[in-house]
Design a protein around this motif. Sequence first.
Motif, PDB file in Angstrom:
ATOM      1  N   ILE A 644       0.861  -1.197   0.000  1.00  0.00           N
ATOM      2  CA  ILE A 644       0.000   0.000   0.000  1.00  0.00           C
ATOM      3  C   ILE A 644       0.894   1.244   0.000  1.00  0.00           C
ATOM      4  CG2 ILE A 644      -1.635   1.310   1.434  1.00  0.00           C
ATOM      5  CD1 ILE A 644      -2.775  -1.369   2.412  1.00  0.00           C
ATOM      6  N   PRO A 645       0.629   2.284  -0.797  1.00  0.00           N
ATOM      7  CA  PRO A 645      -0.547   2.503  -1.657  1.00  0.00           C
ATOM      8  C   PRO A 645      -0.348   2.069  -3.111  1.00  0.00           C
ATOM      9  CG  PRO A 645       0.656   4.541  -1.458  1.00  0.00           C
ATOM     10  CD  PRO A 645       1.419   3.524  -0.649  1.00  0.00           C
ATOM     11  N   ARG A 646       0.868   1.526  -3.422  1.00  0.00           N
ATOM     12  CA  ARG A 646       1.096   1.123  -4.813  1.00  0.00           C
ATOM     13  C   ARG A 646       0.111   0.045  -5.237  1.00  0.00           C
ATOM     14  NH1 ARG A 646       4.500  -2.515  -7.287  1.00  0.00           N
ATOM     15  NH2 ARG A 646       5.460  -3.111  -5.317  1.00  0.00           N
ATOM     16  N   LYS A 647      -0.207  -0.866  -4.309  1.00  0.00           N
ATOM     17  CA  LYS A 647      -1.228  -1.881  -4.548  1.00  0.00           C
ATOM     18  C   LYS A 647      -2.258  -1.800  -3.426  1.00  0.00           C
ATOM     19  CE  LYS A 647       1.308  -5.385  -7.179  1.00  0.00           C
ATOM     20  NZ  LYS A 647       1.688  -6.837  -7.216  1.00  0.00           N
ATOM     21  N   VAL A 648      -3.528  -2.008  -3.767  1.00  0.00           N
ATOM     22  CA  VAL A 648      -4.610  -1.966  -2.774  1.00  0.00           C
ATOM     23  C   VAL A 648      -5.343  -3.305  -2.805  1.00  0.00           C
ATOM     24  CG1 VAL A 648      -6.733  -0.838  -2.038  1.00  0.00           C
ATOM     25  CG2 VAL A 648      -4.878   0.523  -3.039  1.00  0.00           C
ATOM     26  N   PRO A 649      -5.445  -4.003  -1.665  1.00  0.00           N
ATOM     27  CA  PRO A 649      -6.145  -5.292  -1.626  1.00  0.00           C
ATOM     28  C   PRO A 649      -7.614  -5.143  -2.017  1.00  0.00           C
ATOM     29  CG  PRO A 649      -4.865  -4.954   0.375  1.00  0.00           C
ATOM     30  CD  PRO A 649      -4.867  -3.652  -0.354  1.00  0.00           C
ATOM     31  N   THR A 650      -8.164  -6.164  -2.652  1.00  0.00           N
ATOM     32  CA  THR A 650      -9.587  -6.167  -2.992  1.00  0.00           C
ATOM     33  C   THR A 650     -10.405  -6.368  -1.706  1.00  0.00           C
ATOM     34  OG1 THR A 650      -9.641  -8.554  -3.305  1.00  0.00           O
ATOM     35  CG2 THR A 650      -9.068  -7.200  -5.228  1.00  0.00           C
ATOM     36  N   GLU A 651     -11.748  -6.311  -1.850  1.00  0.00           N
ATOM     37  CA  GLU A 651     -12.614  -6.509  -0.685  1.00  0.00           C
ATOM     38  C   GLU A 651     -12.391  -7.880  -0.057  1.00  0.00           C
ATOM     39  OE1 GLU A 651     -16.699  -5.827  -1.566  1.00  0.00           O
ATOM     40  OE2 GLU A 651     -16.380  -3.813  -2.354  1.00  0.00           O
ATOM     41  N   SER A 652     -12.378  -8.919  -0.901  1.00  0.00           N
ATOM     42  CA  SER A 652     -12.211 -10.277  -0.368  1.00  0.00           C
ATOM     43  C   SER A 652     -10.829 -10.461   0.239  1.00  0.00           C
ATOM     44  CB  SER A 652     -12.452 -11.316  -1.467  1.00  0.00           C
ATOM     45  OG  SER A 652     -11.564 -11.108  -2.556  1.00  0.00           O
ATOM     46  N   GLN A 653      -9.800  -9.868  -0.373  1.00  0.00           N
ATOM     47  CA  GLN A 653      -8.446  -9.947   0.183  1.00  0.00           C
ATOM     48  C   GLN A 653      -8.375  -9.201   1.517  1.00  0.00           C
ATOM     49  OE1 GLN A 653      -6.310  -8.278  -3.152  1.00  0.00           O
ATOM     50  NE2 GLN A 653      -5.808 -10.296  -4.013  1.00  0.00           N
ATOM     51  N   SER A 654      -9.091  -8.080   1.604  1.00  0.00           N
ATOM     52  CA  SER A 654      -9.102  -7.299   2.849  1.00  0.00           C
ATOM     53  C   SER A 654      -9.731  -8.101   3.988  1.00  0.00           C
ATOM     54  CB  SER A 654      -9.865  -5.984   2.639  1.00  0.00           C
ATOM     55  OG  SER A 654      -9.205  -5.168   1.698  1.00  0.00           O
ATOM     56  N   GLU A 655     -10.772  -8.869   3.658  1.00  0.00           N
ATOM     57  CA  GLU A 655     -11.404  -9.709   4.678  1.00  0.00           C
ATOM     58  C   GLU A 655     -10.420 -10.750   5.209  1.00  0.00           C
ATOM     59  OE1 GLU A 655     -14.961 -11.398   3.101  1.00  0.00           O
ATOM     60  OE2 GLU A 655     -16.031  -9.479   2.971  1.00  0.00           O
ATOM     61  N   VAL A 656      -9.636 -11.349   4.294  1.00  0.00           N
ATOM     62  CA  VAL A 656      -8.637 -12.348   4.695  1.00  0.00           C
ATOM     63  C   VAL A 656      -7.564 -11.701   5.568  1.00  0.00           C
ATOM     64  CG1 VAL A 656      -6.854 -13.930   3.844  1.00  0.00           C
ATOM     65  CG2 VAL A 656      -9.046 -13.766   2.650  1.00  0.00           C
ATOM     66  N   ILE A 657      -7.159 -10.493   5.217  1.00  0.00           N
ATOM     67  CA  ILE A 657      -6.122  -9.777   5.976  1.00  0.00           C
ATOM     68  C   ILE A 657      -6.602  -9.466   7.395  1.00  0.00           C
ATOM     69  CG2 ILE A 657      -4.844  -7.587   6.118  1.00  0.00           C
ATOM     70  CD1 ILE A 657      -4.884  -7.658   2.959  1.00  0.00           C
ATOM     71  N   ILE A 658      -7.866  -9.054   7.506  1.00  0.00           N
ATOM     72  CA  ILE A 658      -8.422  -8.747   8.835  1.00  0.00           C
ATOM     73  C   ILE A 658      -8.507 -10.012   9.686  1.00  0.00           C
ATOM     74  CG2 ILE A 658     -10.519  -8.004  10.040  1.00  0.00           C
ATOM     75  CD1 ILE A 658     -10.908  -5.934   7.802  1.00  0.00           C
ATOM     76  N   GLU A 659      -8.865 -11.143   9.070  1.00  0.00           N
ATOM     77  CA  GLU A 659      -8.881 -12.419   9.800  1.00  0.00           C
ATOM     78  C   GLU A 659      -7.475 -12.784  10.256  1.00  0.00           C
ATOM     79  OE1 GLU A 659     -11.343 -14.373  10.924  1.00  0.00           O
ATOM     80  OE2 GLU A 659     -12.621 -12.713  10.274  1.00  0.00           O
ATOM     81  N   ALA A 660      -6.485 -12.510   9.399  1.00  0.00           N
ATOM     82  CA  ALA A 660      -5.089 -12.779   9.761  1.00  0.00           C
ATOM     83  C   ALA A 660      -4.676 -11.930  10.959  1.00  0.00           C
ATOM     84  CB  ALA A 660      -4.178 -12.487   8.563  1.00  0.00           C
ATOM     85  N   GLU A 661      -5.112 -10.675  10.953  1.00  0.00           N
ATOM     86  CA  GLU A 661      -4.786  -9.781  12.067  1.00  0.00           C
ATOM     87  C   GLU A 661      -5.415 -10.285  13.367  1.00  0.00           C
ATOM     88  OE1 GLU A 661      -5.176  -5.027  13.166  1.00  0.00           O
ATOM     89  OE2 GLU A 661      -6.807  -6.066  12.136  1.00  0.00           O
ATOM     90  N   LYS A 662      -6.676 -10.709  13.305  1.00  0.00           N
ATOM     91  CA  LYS A 662      -7.364 -11.234  14.494  1.00  0.00           C
ATOM     92  C   LYS A 662      -6.626 -12.446  15.053  1.00  0.00           C
ATOM     93  CE  LYS A 662     -12.081  -9.758  13.338  1.00  0.00           C
ATOM     94  NZ  LYS A 662     -13.434 -10.234  12.914  1.00  0.00           N
ATOM     95  N   SER A 663      -6.218 -13.343  14.140  1.00  0.00           N
ATOM     96  CA  SER A 663      -5.495 -14.541  14.559  1.00  0.00           C
ATOM     97  C   SER A 663      -4.174 -14.176  15.223  1.00  0.00           C
ATOM     98  CB  SER A 663      -5.250 -15.442  13.343  1.00  0.00           C
ATOM     99  OG  SER A 663      -4.466 -16.560  13.694  1.00  0.00           O
ATOM    100  N   ALA A 664      -3.472 -13.213  14.629  1.00  0.00           N
ATOM    101  CA  ALA A 664      -2.177 -12.792  15.177  1.00  0.00           C
ATOM    102  C   ALA A 664      -2.339 -12.123  16.544  1.00  0.00           C
ATOM    103  CB  ALA A 664      -1.490 -11.844  14.197  1.00  0.00           C
TER     104      ALA A 664
END
Length: 672
Positions: A644-664
């Motif tokens: 970021i900001p050169r690349k921006v995750p899609t909606e579905s990718q953002s959901e996966v990233i947030i789940e990863a953050e919760k797990s971490a």
Amino acid sequence: MIAHAGAESNYLRSTFIEKMCALIEDEGAIPDFTQVDYKHTQKGLAVDAWSYDPAVFKLTLFVSDFRDEEKLQTLTQKEAEDSFKRLTRFVEICHKHEFVKSLEEAMPVLDLARFILERHQKIKQLALVLLSNARISSRISKLTTSNVAEIKTTQEIWDVERIYRIETSGREREDIEIDFCGFDKNGIPCLPAHCEGQPMKSYLLVMPGCVIAKLYEEHGERLLEQNVRTFLQFRGNINKGMRNTLIKEPEMFFSYNNGLSATAEDVKTDHSGRFIQSVRNLQIVNGGQTTASIFTAQTKDGGNADLSKVYVQIKLTIVKPDCVDDVVPRISECANTQNKVSAADFFSNHPFHRKIEEFSRRMWAPAASGKVHQTRWFYERARGQFINKQAGMTLSEKKKYLISHPKNQMFTKTDLAKYVRTFEGFPFEVSKGAQMNFSLFAGELGKKWDPEQGRTFNELWFQKLVAMAILFRNLDTSVLRAPWCNGYKANIITYALAKFSDLVKQKKRHIDFSKIWALQSTPEPLAQQLLQIAQSVNEIIINPPANATSNISEWAKKPACWDAVRSSEIILESNVYEYLLESHENKEIEKEAGRKDDIQVGIKTQTYVFEKGAMYWKALGEWNANHRKLTYKQVGCLEIACQIPRKVPTESQSEVIIEAEKSALSNGFFVG
């Protein structure tokens, strides 16, 4: 009897009494209330509302001193004494059969008079409360108290300054100050259970049963306000067991009972730190049944237990006010092993309440007919938010704010529960009082809640909620002014709206809440239909069957009352169908609302990931390189976020990233 057909001031006075009693109910001082608006000038009698708390055998009577003046008035000592005398005379005269017989059947005060006459031996405490929109004179330093009709009696005044202090404090309740030196000159022995420098202090103590009973007698369920359970009156096995121990083996109660978990906001100890002398805002978050059982067991009906031999262990945690909403539910959840408490964490910080609050701050309601400005419906998730929002504003800023956020469009958690439970078909539970109804609402929703279910509560749901509030409040005004309404207004309204909702369901239709949201008012044909239903409902409520209780307030709390209303013959007028939807129309509207909500959730998810920034996600990636807690898919999406900001995750990718953050985060990841 005060006639509703009188001057406009009578409407204001009646509304003032209702709002004041509701505020005191929210305080936890009374379980519910019934408004009676009774006055007999010649006999010097007056009572405006009443409440009975069977848990502590306490009857509370209210009388009002309402001033129809714009300028703030002063309540003098003599005026206060005269008001209390009217209440006192009323209690005394209710012990006479002739007086009770002289009251007309249609008078709401008759239930109260019969209650005092027939059940006066059940009343162990009498509280006389004066409600005033004036300010107490500085010369009133102490209220005289003397027993009335041989009942232990207290006097209390709720004036305009006291109301203002509560509303602007941002607190859910008034402070409870407990002085333990009144029980023992040294206080209660304690053992500190914390290390120096810890953010929270904890103590272990053993409290005599007689002290616990006295505290519950004085403060009642205000001590249990964070505990969502209600006392089961020995119907559960645990309560029966406690009762038997208290009566037959009081000296063994300490050994058999698990004790209490409690919190307080502040504690004062002696210089040695071994005696607790006083606490502020003591809350029993686990052990509500134990507390109420001890109190009840000492009474004649409870078994006349000898509490001098009863001792209870207590774990006391000192929690600062700004941490209460987060910490107390966790203590309650972890400490509750005797009975599952499904709504233990369902307080003002729950995601449901935050979601409704977010809608109320963001969504503009359409301008009502004849109005220019759009407005917002303000959801007060925590007490004082509405007033505190205006703190620091200039007069012109406040005026501008109130145009877009009218006072009459503010609603609370208990209001929300009242609206929803009414239209869901539970008017008999709404009639049990704001706090009990909210507890039932929270319990049901708390059982079902999960993050995915939160999607159900979208913008359309909020619009429906506001439409319910509009129907409820408009009918309230109409019923108050109706010549046939002599009391029980609160019961009539919830039953009438529940009946209307039930009639619509029987026709396999749905109320078009979106149309009411768009109009910001009740359409005239619908208003007339609801008032007609209310009048029919009134006849059913005030005329309980011979085999039911003669107490109308109690009758309204029974499912049998709802059965009687549901089975009554009422026809929907043809001009009302304009405001109803066919099932397929309603389904399409909900589907569209769901699609819109999915889009908004997706945008919020992407925004969250973007605003966290590449550095944050790189830190998470470095943490995972050492701990190996994330899945291959999560790592892949995380690599995109690191660009970021050169690349921006899609909606579905953002959901996966947030789940990863919760797990971490659950595995120890943090950014210092």
